[in-house]
Every structure is written in C-alpha cells, then in structure tokens.
Design a protein around this motif. Structure first.
Motif, PDB file in Angstrom:
ATOM      1  N   THR A 136       8.656  -6.754  40.000  1.00 22.13           N
ATOM      2  CA  THR A 136       9.869  -5.931  39.891  1.00 22.13           C
ATOM      3  C   THR A 136      10.036  -5.041  41.116  1.00 22.13           C
ATOM      4  OG1 THR A 136       8.608  -4.355  38.542  1.00 22.13           O
ATOM      5  CG2 THR A 136       9.949  -5.984  37.371  1.00 22.13           C
ATOM      6  N   GLU A 137       8.920  -4.544  41.690  1.00 20.10           N
ATOM      7  CA  GLU A 137       9.025  -3.759  42.929  1.00 20.10           C
ATOM      8  C   GLU A 137       9.653  -4.580  44.045  1.00 20.10           C
ATOM      9  OE1 GLU A 137       5.408  -2.136  44.330  1.00 20.10           O
ATOM     10  OE2 GLU A 137       5.304  -0.554  42.826  1.00 20.10           O
ATOM     11  N   ALA A 179      11.753  -7.065  43.639  1.00 15.04           N
ATOM     12  CA  ALA A 179      13.026  -7.640  43.193  1.00 15.04           C
ATOM     13  C   ALA A 179      12.940  -9.146  42.992  1.00 15.04           C
ATOM     14  CB  ALA A 179      14.140  -7.301  44.178  1.00 15.04           C
ATOM     15  N   TYR A 219       3.722  -8.017  36.715  1.00 11.86           N
ATOM     16  CA  TYR A 219       5.081  -7.581  36.352  1.00 11.86           C
ATOM     17  C   TYR A 219       5.555  -6.456  37.272  1.00 11.86           C
ATOM     18  CZ  TYR A 219       8.863  -5.539  33.571  1.00 11.86           C
ATOM     19  OH  TYR A 219      10.066  -5.031  33.166  1.00 11.86           O
ATOM     20  N   THR A 220       4.704  -5.446  37.440  1.00 19.35           N
ATOM     21  CA  THR A 220       5.086  -4.300  38.263  1.00 19.35           C
ATOM     22  C   THR A 220       5.324  -4.728  39.706  1.00 19.35           C
ATOM     23  OG1 THR A 220       3.801  -2.821  36.845  1.00 19.35           O
ATOM     24  CG2 THR A 220       4.362  -2.015  39.043  1.00 19.35           C
ATOM     25  N   GLY A 253      15.756 -11.344  36.516  1.00 24.01           N
ATOM     26  CA  GLY A 253      14.808 -10.571  35.725  1.00 24.01           C
ATOM     27  C   GLY A 253      13.422 -11.190  35.732  1.00 24.01           C
TER      28      GLY A 253
END
Length: 788
Positions: free
Chosen positions: A51-52, A54, A47-48, A108
């Motif tokens: 999201t880093e 995009a 997840y991290t 997302g």
C-alpha cells in the motif's frame, strides 16, 4: 543486511510511483516467498509495503510459504521485491521466486485466506514476549493489562500450538478460543499490530489461569505467595511445565532437588531482567544479546561468588543459594519469555516476590518434560505443592534451549524452544529421510531436497516415556514439513535403542547406519554448507561412540567428507572396566590410565585413596585379565581421569560433571613453565596418541601438591597443542579443521584450540547452529547417508 530506507525516502519513492503509475505501463508478478514467513507478521508487512508503494494485488499463506500477486509500475515492483528481503524481526526469508504475469488492471491490495497449493513451509518457532506487549501488560489503561497470554504478530507461541501448516488459527490449539469482537477487529485490521496474529486473545476471550492449591481465588497472587513461603510450584508454560521455587531459599532448592532425584546436576534460573542476571553471573554483550533474543534461551554464564572457583576478584552480591548449582562454575540463566513469567515476579504494587526463580523442567530425572494437563495431575503430584495452569493446549512439548558463549559466539548445548523448527539448508539434495540420532540428548531430523528440519530436544532414550515422546515428535515433524521419509538412518551402534527403533519401524524402507564420529564431523560440515567434494581434518572428541573394531571410540582424528572417513589417529586404547560403573566413578578411570601408563597406584594419589581397597583389588584383576573390560579411546574418559587425579571429582551425579568442574578450576589460571605433552606414535595408520606422559606428569604434580586449577589449565593446553600438532602433521591433506563432539562444549578447550589453529593458518569450523554433542548427530546422519 542493508538498512531500510528512511521513511522520508520511502514516501518520496511512493509519491513518484503513484504519479508515474498514471502513465507508466503496469506489470504484474507472482512472488513465492519461502522461509519463516507464517505467524510472524509477514502478511501484514507485505500489505503495508504494497500500500505504501501504491501496488495492487493480494497475499496469502499456503503450504509452501507466502504467495503474493502484485501489480504496478516496474520501479515500484522492484522496490517491493527489495523490501521483502528486509522482513520483520521474527521472520526469515530464505528465497523469493518471481514469475511475470499478464496485468489485470487490479485495484487495491488484499490479504486472502490460506491457499492449499502444495509444497512446504516452515512453522515459526515460539517467540519471547516483545517489548511492546510487555509495555501493554504493565499499562493500567490497556485492555490487556495483566493479561497472562498477551502476544502479537511478533511474539507468542507458534511451534508448540501448531497442528500443521499453514500456520492459521484453525490449525492451532487457539482454535479452541473464539475471538471476541474487539480482538476480531484487531485481527482483521491491516493497520493493527495484531493483524492476522493467530494466537491473539484478551482477558475476555483467551485462556484462563487456574491454581490447584488452597488460596484466595486469585491464581497469580496465590502462586506468588506459595513461592514466597518456600513452596514448589508447577507452572505451565509454552512448551511444558516447569517446577519453580525461590532460588535464594536453600531449603526450597534442596527439597526440589530431593523430589526430582536430581543429585548435584545444576538447576537453571529465571531472573526478571538483565540487571538481576548481572548480580548472579558475569554477563557480557554477547551473552546479553542471546538472553534478550527472540528465543530467550537459557545461557550458561560464569557464576559470581562461587566459593569453589572465585579467585578473589568478584565481590558482587548474589542472592543465589549454593544448592542451585553445587560445585558448578556456571549458572544457567534465562529471562521471562511469557507474560505469565513476568507476572510471577510481580508488577508494581504486587507484594515482593523472589528475585531469582529456579525454573527446571517438570519431570523426574531422565523423563520427558510434562506438558499434558491430565498427565501433570499425576506425574507432578509428588513434585509440586501446587500447579499454576491454563486451558491452552500444548500440542507438542518443547524444552528450553541452552547455549553458552565462547569467544563472543553462541554455542548451542541444547537446541529446542525458540529455534525449532527452523530448518537448516543442506549442501546437497537428500531423498525424503528420517534420521533418528543417538541414544543420549536425542533429536531426530526429517529432510527432503536441500532442507533438513531438526526436532526439539527429546532426551535420553533409556526410558519408555522418552521413546514415546520421540515417536510423537517424529510424527509431528512429518506433519509440519509434509515429508514422508522413504529412508531411515541411524547410528551404527548395534545396541542403541534409537537404532533398534529405526529397524522396528522402518517397514519396507531402507535402513542405513552411520558411524558415530563420522556423523559428528558431517553435521558441522553441513551446518557450514561445505561442498560435497570437500575433505576436512575432523577432531571428534566425546565420551562414547561405537567403533567398527568394536572398541569405544572418542578421541579421534578423521580425514572425512560426507561420503566417508579414514581414521588418521586416536587416543591409545585403555581398558574401560565395568562400563557405566567406571563412567560414574572417575577414580576408576584414573586408576585405569595410571595402570596403562605404568605409573602404579601410589597411596598419596587422590583416586587411589578414593577407591575402596576391596574394589581396588577387583579392578586390578580386571585390568590384568581383561575381564569385563572394553577398550576405549575416549577423550571424555581421559578428562574424567585427570579430574580425579587432580582431586577435583571422583564420583559424578550427571554426565561430564568431572570435566565441567575441572574446566571451572582451570579458568584464568596461569600454567607456569611446566608443559604436559602427549606422545604421538606414528609408526602405523592410524597413529596412536599415548597419554602416558601426560598422566605421569599429572601424577607427579598431584604428589607435589600442585593446585588442581594449575593441573587443569596445563591439561587443557596440552590437549589444544595436541590438536595443533596433529593438524600440522596432516596439513598436506587440507587446512580446514572441524572440531566436534561433546568434549568441545568445554569453552576453555574450544577457545584455546581454535585460537592455536587459526594462529597457524587453519580454517576452523565449529558447531554454531546445532550442539557439538549428540544433539547434532541426526543432521550428520542425513548427510553421510545421502552422500552414499
């Protein structure tokens, strides 16, 4: 493994990805990640990372591992796949399979619940308390201050609380505890280090400690007080109960030894930190790394200030009672691997407690470890003065792992907590198989395809309780791996209990058998990934193994592959009179070797004096007539004989005691000019290795009062040179040598032999992931059966 890019570089790449994502073509991929990737913080890591960069999409667990669907620019997707191969410390990525999909213009990134999609994954092993959680435990301002069950995605129970895959809270014994609002928020927050940590809890919603004895009502304070007063405490840990007492209190240690029926077998100890470990044992960088690893195993370390083996060079203080490991050159040491253990030693402000705790398995000698609370109330009643327990269920027992360090490399002696159920990749595909191992130090293995899952250490199969534990462990392993064995493999010994179990429980399944020493060699080949077509020179040195000729083998040189073996050489057969009687009385083995060598039984030799005259007369009759004798080529029994001849040990309380003490006496001792040499009689194949010249030379040295340590050192060198001589004599076959069998747990022998072989250009393969003893047999059985 390459280092991760620094945060500035990652931020720069992310910015480029976000900027280019406006115009660059979006792509979508499905990634299937296999390995130890559940219950270790892998989904939060995904997840991290996503999201880093995009990226959009989702990640979830299923029975095969972790499944990711990810969407974004090609450059960001490539960077994402690269970072997956640098996972969190407790995770292991075995493979990443990538499939291109049609883009969905997703937005997302989400973590989804478990997906039931078929396949297999690996439940992670139990992991020792991490430094961050240990800091929170000590922090009065933290809401988990002094919480005995503190853990996060990087640490805590895993294997021992798992009912089956995937590793989700609902499939663990933590399902008994409903998360409070605060823990639930942490569990659901992707930015939190406890995000999807399946075993998290706090004082308000987690397990509760209980103390069975009289006291103040503060379970931990009362337990520490009992230990300070010299009492014996049963402590429920991750994989079962320990019996604990003050390691500096000679009376308490002796009483624990008496209650367990332990004889002289050494106890392991737990110390609060590396500094204390260094005060009772010699700790180098390699052993410190093992002690502080995520597994936190017991590590066998050379003792400080051991009266029998110190040669005047070690003056460090020691608080260790001699009764902890009487006569042993080593001490088994481990560090606290749960918060409960740290709290037993006490935090700042607590009354001082013991600096060294004996921590031995909660059982009597030979029984499986006690792990069920109801069972503990009865089985431990006569062993412990009180119990420190809790209401988190242990679903499968798991003893502590034991390793030693040889040439700065870890050598497993017992593979269990912290390592199980991490699988071993096979060099060839196997049908769904159950291998049941041997009768001593039993482990079983479940295998399918290119993967094998060894069980935890189960013990010796001579008691009904161990057989029951074996059945429980085998069923649990099948559930975790989703393997339904179509074949059962066992040792070729017709009298082994494990082999009998295999035949009784096979049903309609095929049962195959594998010769004991062939399995030893195949196991080492397999863990090193040697090719199915490869042939090795395999030295299998152990105490007992059934040979096809009906003799007891154990000093063997085999030319072997997975498919089979040929016996090239073996120790000359010597009569083993009375079976286990002689195993427990090394002086009898010494007399047998003296008799076989023609050296006689002069009264000035220690084993002759140790044998009562009446027994000596009976033994002489047995050796002359063969009555009650079985021929043996065992190297383990030869070590016993030499230990007795040198005056080191004549009667043993536990397996290999004589050899262990002989090794201890020989460490760092110069051999002088004298050389012991075996005779190799190559007239036939297999060649016969005659120990008679060695026995005669040792008898002369013993008569001349040569110190036991010198005799031991000369003997170890002689065995190592024998291996080299035999390897050189067969080097035209192959220059790859495998060293296997329980005798190679001897660090002095293993180190000396390995160095000699390497100096002469041989490639040497030794056990590194599985024990050289019978704890590694089952993997060899899988491979040998699968090759035929």
């Amino acid at each position: 493994m390459p280092r991760r890019r620094d945060s500035a570089a990652r931020r720069g790449h992310t910015a480029v990805a976000r900027e280019s994502g406006v115009t660059a073509e979006r792509r979508r991929r499905r990634l299937r990640i296999r390995g130890v990737v559940q219950g270790v913080g892998f989904r939060p890591f995904v997840y991290t990372t996503a999201t880093e960069l995009a990226l959009a999409g989702e990640v979830g667990n299923d029975e095969a591992g972790v499944l990711v669907e990810i969407e974004g620019t090609a450059a960001a997707l490539d960077e994402f796949a690269d970072r997956l191969r640098q996972p969190p410390p407790a995770a292991t990525v075995d493979s990443v399979e990538c499939t291109d999909l049609a883009a969905r213009d997703d937005t997302g990134f989400r973590i989804v619940g478990s997906i039931r999609a078929g396949g297999r994954t690996t439940v992670p092993p139990d992991a020792a308390l991490c430094d961050v959680c240990a800091g929170e435990l000590r922090d009065p301002g933290n809401r988990r201050y002094r919480h005995p069950f503190i853990n996060c995605t990087g640490c805590g129970p895993r294997f021992t609380i798992a009912a089956g895959p995937p590793f989700d809270r609902a499939r663990t014994s933590m399902a008994d505890f409903t998360l409070c609002d605060s823990c639930a928020r942490e569990y659901a927050d992707p930015a939190d280090r406890r995000f999807h940590a399946q075993s998290i809890c706090c004082p308000g919603c987690g397990p509760v400690l209980t103390y069975s004895g009289a006291g103040t009502g503060d379970a931990l304070a009362d337990a520490r007080a009992l230990l300070r007063a010299g009492g014996i405490l049963a402590v429920k840990g991750i994989g079962g109960y320990h019996l604990a007492c003050d390691g500096a209190d000679a009376a308490a240690v002796s009483e624990l030894r008496r209650r367990k029926g332990r004889g002289d077998k050494p106890f392991a100890v737990m110390v609060p930190n590396l500094e204390t470990a260094g005060q009772i044992a010699r700790v180098n960088a390699a052993s410190a790394e093992l002690l502080t690893s995520a597994a936190h195993p017991i590590v066998l370390l050379p003792r400080r200030r051991c009266p029998r083996y110190d040669h005047g060079t070690d003056a460090a203080p020691s608080d260790l009672a001699e009764a902890v490991a009487p006569g042993s050159p080593d001490i088994g040491v481990m560090l606290p691997y749960t918060a409960l253990h740290l709290l037993l030693f006490g935090l700042p402000g607590d009354p001082p407690g013991p600096r060294v705790l004996v921590m031995t398995s909660g059982n009597t000698g030979g029984e499986p470890i006690c792990y069920d609370d109801e069972d503990a109330r009865t089985r431990l009643a006569g062993l412990a003065d009180a119990r420190l327990s809790h209401n988190r269920r242990i679903l499968v027992p798991c003893d502590d792992s034991v390793l030693r360090v040889v040439d700065d490399i870890g050598l497993p002696v017992r593979r269990s907590r912290g390592y199980v159920p991490v699988p071993i990749a096979l060099p060839m595909a196997a049908p769904p198989t159950l291998a049941v191992g041997g009768d001593v130090k039993n482990t079983c293995v479940v295998a399918s395809g290119r993967t094998a899952w060894p069980s935890q250490h189960l013990g010796d199969m001579d008691r009904p309780a161990t057989l029951a534990a074996f059945e429980t462990a085998e069923r649990h392993l099948e559930r975790l791996t989703r393997v339904t064995p179509a074949r059962v493999v066992a040792d070729a010994h017709p009298g082994y209990r494990s082999t009998g179990w295999a035949r009784r429980h096979a049903g309609q399944r095929e049962v195959r058998t594998v010769q004991h020493h062939h399995a030893h060699i195949a196991a080492v080949m397999g863990e090193h990934g040697l090719d199915p077509a490869e042939t090795v020179l395999g030295f299998a040195f152990d105490g007992t193994g059934w040979g096809p000729d009906g003799a007891i083998w154990g000093g063997e040189l085999l030319v072997a592959g997975y498919h089979g073996f040929r016996r090239l050489a073996h120790l000359k057969y010597v009569p083993l009179a009375g079976g286990d009687v002689t195993v427990h009385r090394p002086y009898r083995m010494a007399l047998a070797h003296l008799w076989a060598s023609g050296s006689g039984w002069p009264e000035n030799l220690a084993p002759v004096r140790a044998c009562p005259p009446a027994e000596r007369a009976v033994l002489a009759h047995q050796l002359r007539t063969g009555l009650g004798c079985v021929p043996t080529s065992s190297m383990g029994r030869l070590f016993d004989a030499v230990a007795s001849l040198a005056g080191v040990r004549h009667v043993v309380d536990y397996e290999a005691q004589a050899a262990i003490e002989l090794e201890g006496s020989a460490r760092d001792v110069p051999t002088g000019r004298a050389v012991y040499r075996f005779a190799v009689l190559p007239a036939t194949e297999p060649a016969v290795i005659d120990p008679a010249p060695v026995i005669a030379a040792i008898a002369r040295d013993a008569s001349d009062a040569v110190p036991a340590g010198v005799i031991g050192a000369r003997f170890h060198v002689a065995v190592a040179r024998l291996v080299l001589e035999l390897a050189l004599g067969h080097a035209e076959i192959t220059r790859t040598v495998v060293l296997a069998g329980g005798v190679f747990q001897n660090s002095l022998l293993l180190s000396t032999t390995r160095a000699l072989l390497r100096d002469h250009g041989f490639t040497v393969r030794c056990p590194q992931r599985l024990p050289p003893n019978d704890g590694g047999l089952a993997l060899g059985q899988v491979l040998a059966a699968g090759a035929n």
